[in-house]
Scaffold this motif. Structure first.
Motif, mmCIF file in Angstrom:
data_model
loop_
_atom_site.group_PDB
_atom_site.id
_atom_site.type_symbol
_atom_site.label_atom_id
_atom_site.label_comp_id
_atom_site.label_asym_id
_atom_site.label_seq_id
_atom_site.Cartn_x
_atom_site.Cartn_y
_atom_site.Cartn_z
ATOM 1 N N VAL A 137 0.943 -1.249 -0.063
ATOM 2 C CA VAL A 137 -0.192 -0.003 -0.054
ATOM 3 C C VAL A 137 0.824 1.259 -0.024
ATOM 4 O O VAL A 137 0.359 2.253 -0.612
ATOM 5 C CB VAL A 137 -0.849 -0.063 1.258
ATOM 6 C CG1 VAL A 137 -1.983 1.301 1.164
ATOM 7 C CG2 VAL A 137 -2.030 -1.168 1.164
ATOM 8 N N ALA A 138 2.077 1.208 0.590
ATOM 9 C CA ALA A 138 2.847 2.342 0.463
ATOM 10 C C ALA A 138 4.381 1.813 1.003
ATOM 11 O O ALA A 138 4.453 0.879 1.682
ATOM 12 C CB ALA A 138 2.692 3.242 1.942
ATOM 13 N N ILE A 256 -5.311 5.807 -3.525
ATOM 14 C CA ILE A 256 -4.470 6.382 -2.744
ATOM 15 C C ILE A 256 -3.118 5.623 -2.277
ATOM 16 O O ILE A 256 -2.015 5.884 -2.205
ATOM 17 C CB ILE A 256 -4.787 6.733 -1.228
ATOM 18 C CG1 ILE A 256 -3.690 7.748 -0.352
ATOM 19 C CG2 ILE A 256 -5.433 5.493 -0.505
ATOM 20 C CD1 ILE A 256 -4.447 8.286 0.929
ATOM 21 N N LYS A 257 -3.251 4.345 -2.722
ATOM 22 C CA LYS A 257 -1.957 3.253 -2.519
ATOM 23 C C LYS A 257 -1.120 3.555 -3.527
ATOM 24 O O LYS A 257 -1.352 3.947 -4.474
ATOM 25 C CB LYS A 257 -2.648 2.010 -2.482
ATOM 26 C CG LYS A 257 -2.923 1.342 -3.878
ATOM 27 C CD LYS A 257 -3.241 -0.094 -3.546
ATOM 28 C CE LYS A 257 -3.434 -1.107 -4.599
ATOM 29 N NZ LYS A 257 -2.237 -1.179 -5.568
ATOM 30 N N GLY A 258 0.218 3.197 -3.165
ATOM 31 C CA GLY A 258 1.142 3.627 -4.338
ATOM 32 C C GLY A 258 1.967 4.780 -3.908
ATOM 33 O O GLY A 258 2.115 4.910 -2.769
ATOM 34 N N ARG A 259 2.029 5.471 -4.806
ATOM 35 C CA ARG A 259 2.947 6.709 -4.424
ATOM 36 C C ARG A 259 2.185 7.686 -3.985
ATOM 37 O O ARG A 259 2.961 8.453 -3.044
ATOM 38 C CB ARG A 259 3.423 7.175 -5.984
ATOM 39 C CG ARG A 259 4.124 6.138 -6.774
ATOM 40 C CD ARG A 259 4.906 6.746 -8.104
ATOM 41 N NE ARG A 259 5.288 5.587 -9.135
ATOM 42 C CZ ARG A 259 6.576 5.622 -9.562
ATOM 43 N NH1 ARG A 259 7.400 6.473 -9.034
ATOM 44 N NH2 ARG A 259 6.986 4.619 -10.325
ATOM 45 N N PRO A 260 0.963 7.872 -3.992
ATOM 46 C CA PRO A 260 0.668 9.093 -3.178
ATOM 47 C C PRO A 260 0.489 8.944 -1.823
ATOM 48 O O PRO A 260 0.970 9.760 -1.100
ATOM 49 C CB PRO A 260 -1.050 9.023 -3.644
ATOM 50 C CG PRO A 260 -1.168 8.479 -5.016
ATOM 51 C CD PRO A 260 -0.069 7.278 -5.146
ATOM 52 N N LEU A 261 0.284 7.758 -1.273
ATOM 53 C CA LEU A 261 0.396 7.622 0.147
ATOM 54 C C LEU A 261 1.871 7.697 0.710
ATOM 55 O O LEU A 261 2.245 7.930 1.584
ATOM 56 C CB LEU A 261 -0.422 6.244 0.420
ATOM 57 C CG LEU A 261 -0.299 5.881 2.172
ATOM 58 C CD1 LEU A 261 -0.850 7.003 2.897
ATOM 59 C CD2 LEU A 261 -1.006 4.563 2.527
#
Length: 326
Positions: A137-138, A256-261
């Motif tokens: 997720v992050a 939101i998972k990946g680069r944004p979070l």
């Protein structure tokens, strides 16, 4: 041993959830630090806010409430004890040999973010084997590591000769050995007492940890701008739980998972580090020293070759190139 445990846990989790339906109950997010830790504001709260309108609730279990032991975080989520967990790859370095490249001194190019580095490699499929049974997720890096010492001022590599230095994982351990000190690996929660009692002479970690774990109460000398690499972190979700989410909830999480979070998390760590450095610099009872470029170069001569050696040992040249956007 770690990989065997993970394989067994992945298989058991898949069987137990194979006939399940989409969950109505809140997702359980487990971690082992206090609620006031940087993790909450930078990572957990943005995640909760992003999915709230979809009806997906994330309930947090801090301080090891779902099981003591930071080293067991990954197995805990695979076994389904928690649905989401936060952890450090370095605590189980052997599971993440390619991810750990990102932590090495000199691996992160100037002007590049750590989260971009990690997601470059993950999205290229180069880190898939290191996250079995979960959905990342992050993924992000800490602020630069610094020396946090008790009664020892570090200005040259020679100042470290014979000292015992706590590290979080294999990358920092290799750097410490190259500098002539002895690495001692332990979870962050054990640093305070170990530094206070003299079990260790100092710590290599990000400056944010000084505030998050109250290390300023037992340390009194800090050296910045040494080429000591970074620390990598993850938030991962049980894959079977992720796959079973209703489409609206999965879409909210995917947004939101990946680069944004990961960006929110990394920026939170860096902001906290800047705040802590200002605080310890203004107290008047600490030594806070920033190495000059010439002084830094003396450390680089010893730590940068470690990067090349470790990358070669794990066959990670292509992964490093992808991480760096080459």
């Amino acid at each position: 041993m770690i990989k065997t445990m993970l394989r067994s846990a992945v298989a058991a989790a898949a069987l137990s959830l194979a006939a399940g339906t989409a969950m109505a109950e809140p997702l359980k997010f487990a971690h082992w630090v206090p609620p006031a830790h940087t993790l909450t504001a930078s990572t957990i709260e943005p995640l909760q806010a992003a999915v709230a309108d979809s009806g997906l609730e994330i309930q947090v279990y801090p301080g090891g409430e779902l099981g003591a032991g930071p080293l067991e975080q990954y197995v805990r989520v695979v076994q389904g004890v928690a649905d989401l967990v936060w952890g450090l790859q370095g605590y189980t370095s052997s599971q993440f040999p390619l991810t750990m490249i990102s932590e090495l001194p000199g691996a992160l190019p100037e002007g590049m973010t750590g989260y971009d580095m990690l997601w470059n490699a993950y999205e290229a499929g180069q880190l898939d084997g290191e996250f079995p049974g979960t959905v990342p997720v992050a993924l992000w890096l800490s602020e630069p590591n610094v020396f946090i010492m008790k009664d020892h001022d570090i200005r040259t590599p020679e100042d470290l000769a014979g000292l015992k230095i706590r590290v979080s994982g294999s990358a920092a351990a290799a750097a410490v050995e190259a500098l002539g000190a002895t690495p001692v690996q332990m979870p962050a929660g054990e640093i305070y007492n170990s530094l206070q009692t003299g079990l260790i002479d100092g710590v290599i970690t990000g400056a944010s940890a000084i505030g998050d774990f109250k290390l300023d109460e037992v340390a009194n000398s800090y050296t910045l701008n040494a080429p000591l690499g970074h620390i990598s972190f993850y938030v991962v979700m049980n894959k079977a739980k992720y796959d079973a989410l209703p489409e609206e909830q999965k879409a909210a999480l995917d947004a939101i998972k990946g680069r944004p979070l990961s960006q929110s998390a990394e920026e939170g760590w860096i902001a906290r580090a800047d705040q802590v450095i200002e605080e310890i610099s203004n107290t008047g009872d600490n030594t806070v020293y920033t190495l000059t470029d010439e002084e830094r170069a003396a450390f680089e001569e010893l730590t940068y070759p470690i990067r090349d050696r470790v990358v070669g040992e794990v066959g990670g040249a292509e992964v490093l190139a992808t991480m760096q956007g080459q």
